[in-house]
Design an enzyme around this catalytic site. Structure first.
Site, PDB file in Angstrom:
ATOM      1  N   LYS A 148       0.852  -1.191   0.000  1.00  0.00           N
ATOM      2  CA  LYS A 148       0.000   0.000   0.000  1.00  0.00           C
ATOM      3  C   LYS A 148       0.889   1.243   0.000  1.00  0.00           C
ATOM      4  O   LYS A 148       1.946   1.261   0.643  1.00  0.00           O
ATOM      5  CB  LYS A 148      -0.889  -0.056   1.243  1.00  0.00           C
ATOM      6  CG  LYS A 148      -1.926   1.030   1.398  1.00  0.00           C
ATOM      7  CD  LYS A 148      -2.774   0.726   2.630  1.00  0.00           C
ATOM      8  CE  LYS A 148      -3.842   1.776   2.898  1.00  0.00           C
ATOM      9  NZ  LYS A 148      -4.687   1.401   4.071  1.00  0.00           N
ATOM     10  N   SER A 199      -9.409   1.394   3.328  1.00  0.00           N
ATOM     11  CA  SER A 199      -8.590   2.253   2.487  1.00  0.00           C
ATOM     12  C   SER A 199      -7.597   1.469   1.638  1.00  0.00           C
ATOM     13  O   SER A 199      -7.043   1.999   0.678  1.00  0.00           O
ATOM     14  CB  SER A 199      -7.840   3.264   3.373  1.00  0.00           C
ATOM     15  OG  SER A 199      -6.957   2.598   4.290  1.00  0.00           O
ATOM     16  N   SER A 238      -9.608  -1.384   7.427  1.00  0.00           N
ATOM     17  CA  SER A 238      -9.105  -1.297   6.050  1.00  0.00           C
ATOM     18  C   SER A 238      -8.389  -2.545   5.568  1.00  0.00           C
ATOM     19  O   SER A 238      -8.118  -2.669   4.370  1.00  0.00           O
ATOM     20  CB  SER A 238      -8.173  -0.092   5.912  1.00  0.00           C
ATOM     21  OG  SER A 238      -8.876   1.102   6.143  1.00  0.00           O
TER      22      SER A 238
END
Length: 555
Positions: free
Chosen positions: A44, A119, A143
């Site tokens: 990420k 997210s 997330s």
């Protein structure tokens, strides 16, 4: 053209250069050498890779290469894994929708009208689409689990501090976790075994305790909500199927009140932790603050007012969380894990556009409380909804139960059963049904003798349970009496303790109680507290309650 799941996709040459630099700076520890050889992974884009910018979906940072790799990235590379790129996310990891990014919005794989969840949106899509075998996300509010559920993946949210967050741009520093996306529990376990290591450079790091007496070695009991849940119709039907599956893989299920958990979830965006989010990004925004033109409008809306939260409000939030945490603690006296859906529904892009904050808030209903209450969790696939969308559930357990959760998750997915563990040399297993149960007054005697919980279970259906007489007796105790007629299965716990401790324990047991063989529901025999002789006059037959704890609650 790069797909929206990627902010930056590495070429083979870039990947090779990253690996070479990392291994030159950090030689491979023997303990992890080759454990993930040739496994491709994504990170990420709020997790640092040396020499590559970590934008956090904030383009102003896109020209600022990271000086060093995050500890989690380094350990994967040391284990032989190959970095494939940096993935898209809700800006500053603020969101559960996966739409708050200037680099585009990700949709659930195979379902272009529905969001991927955030997210960690890009990390989940990269795995679900088969582009990588493993991806790192972060999980502060859910997330690491919401995108897993929306894409049919396993999403492991470890105990806070077990996986280092050094090199991760914070969302809520005290709550942040690096999460793991894979297509199987086996792959998640392999990654967790590499990543979970104490990092002294992380001020929030915690080592795995050497002794975890209240975490069952054999996790067999699942808690479920006592009442109906707020679910969309499609999710409600899939949830019912999940409950049926839980009853098949568990020794038994127990119903609990989940309201204190849900109340804690509200604190994440309505309490002082919103100020912690502001503290993390305010230095990045600089003098422009919330007026920075690179800030996503919904992120700006979420953070408005965060900087004005007072110290008094902060401590009031801490106090309320402590109160709610105490109300949830009894769950872990009766169950090894709590089963919940990951989300109440699966929104479309149209849904999110119409109400970006409201939809996001509802998505966190069953995920927001986990880090606040210092719990571990894993999201696992649970089939499909009637409309064909993936449905995911989560198994939630106390801190440091990660390996036990992986065992239970593997049983859930059918990858492996929770198999019996041989007795340790010099140790004895002891079945208890009364005041020595977890959370009851005499359990401390077991703890003082160094005992550990092995499993929660039931006896065979040939026992009766009586409250023994004696008004002055404190605490009250039951007697487990074998019977040839009209018996019942009684809830029990099996503890392991050193053999030399048995004599000391026996000295504390009043007549007519003593040690004898207890037959469990699976047909095995263990040592246990058993009453001998006739039932004493003045005893109360409490067999109908099914266990001592239920009898005490009924009183």
């Amino acid at each position: 053209m790069t797909s929206p799941e990627w902010i930056r996709r590495f070429t083979d040459t870039e990947s090779a250069d990253i690996i070479a630099r990392e291994l030159a700076a950090h030689p491979v520890p023997p303990a992890i050498d080759g454990a993930l050889a040739n496994v491709t992974f994504a990170a990420k884009d709020n997790i640092d890779v040396a020499g590559i910018p970590s934008s956090a979906a904030f383009p102003t940072r896109a020209d600022q290469p990271a000086a060093a790799s995050a500890t989690a990235v380094r350990r994967l590379i040391q284990a032989g894994a190959i970095p494939a790129g940096k993935t898209n996310l809700d800006q500053f990891a603020t969101g559960l929708v996966g739409t708050r990014s200037p680099y585009g919005a990700c949709h659930a794989v195979g379902h272009p009208a529905h969001i991927s969840g955030g997210s960690s949106s890009g990390s989940a899509v990269a795995v679900a689409s088969g582009q990588v075998a493993l991806a790192l996300g972060t999980d502060t509010a859910g997330s690491g689990r919401v995108p897993a559920a929306f894409n049919g993946l396993v999403g492991l949210k470890p105990t806070r501090g077990l996986i280092s967050t050094t090199g991760v741009l914070p969302a809520c520093r005290s709550l942040d976790c690096v999460s793991i996306f894979t297509r199987s529990v086996h792959e998640a376990r392999a990654a967790f075994n590499v990543l979970a290591a104490f990092d002294p450079t992380d001020p929030y790091a915690r080592p795995l305790p050497p002794h975890r007496p209240h975490l069952a070695t054999m996790p067999r009991v699942i808690a479920i909500p006592a009442g109906p849940l707020d679910l969309d119709p499609e999710h409600r039907e899939a949830w019912q199927s999940a409950l049926e599956h839980a009853s098949r893989i568990a020794e038994y299920v127990v119903e609990i009140d989940i309201e204190p958990f849900l109340a804690a979830a509200h604190l994440l965006y309505q309490g002082p932790w919103l100020a912690e989010r502001w503290n993390a990004i305010a230095p990045i925004l600089g003098d422009a603050g919330l007026d920075h033109d690179g800030l996503d409008p919904t992120v700006r809306r979420v953070l408005t007012g965060a900087g004005a939260i007072s110290g008094a409000e902060t401590f009031a939030g801490f106090d309320e969380l402590a109160r709610l945490a105490r109300l949830t603690e009894s769950t872990w006296n009766v169950a090894d894990a709590l089963l919940l859906p990951v989300t109440p529904g699966h929104p479309t892009f149209v849904d999110v556009a119409a109400d970006p904050v409201g939809v996001n808030s509802r998505l966190g209903t069953y995920t927001n409380f986990v880090n606040l209450l210092d719990l571990s969790a894993i999201a696992v696939p649970a089939g499909q909804c009637p409309d064909g969308l993936p449905f995911g559930v989560q198994l939630i357990a106390p801190a440091f139960a990660d390996d036990r959760l992986l065992d239970l998750a593997a049983a859930w997915t059918g990858e492996a059963a929770v198999e019996s563990v041989p007795s340790r040399p010099g140790w004895t297993r002891l079945a208890v049904v009364g005041a020595h149960l977890s959370g009851l007054p005499l359990n401390v005697q077991l703890q003082e003798l160094g005992a550990s919980l092995f499993s929660r279970t039931r006896t065979a259906p040939n026992y009766r349970l009586h409250r023994l007489p004696g008004a002055a007796q404190a605490p009250a105790r039951p007697g487990l009496f074998p019977t040839d007629t009209e018996g019942a299965a009684i809830l029990a716990e099996v503890w392991e303790l050193p053999q030399q401790a048995l004599a000391a324990l026996l000295e504390t047991v009043p007549s007519p109680l003593g040690f004898g063989r207890v037959t469990l529901a699976d047909g095995t025999d263990v040592l246990g507290f058993v009453a001998s002789g006739p039932v004493p006059a003045g005893s109360e037959d409490v067999t109908k309650y099914g266990g001592w704890r239920a009898y005490l609650a009924a009183r």
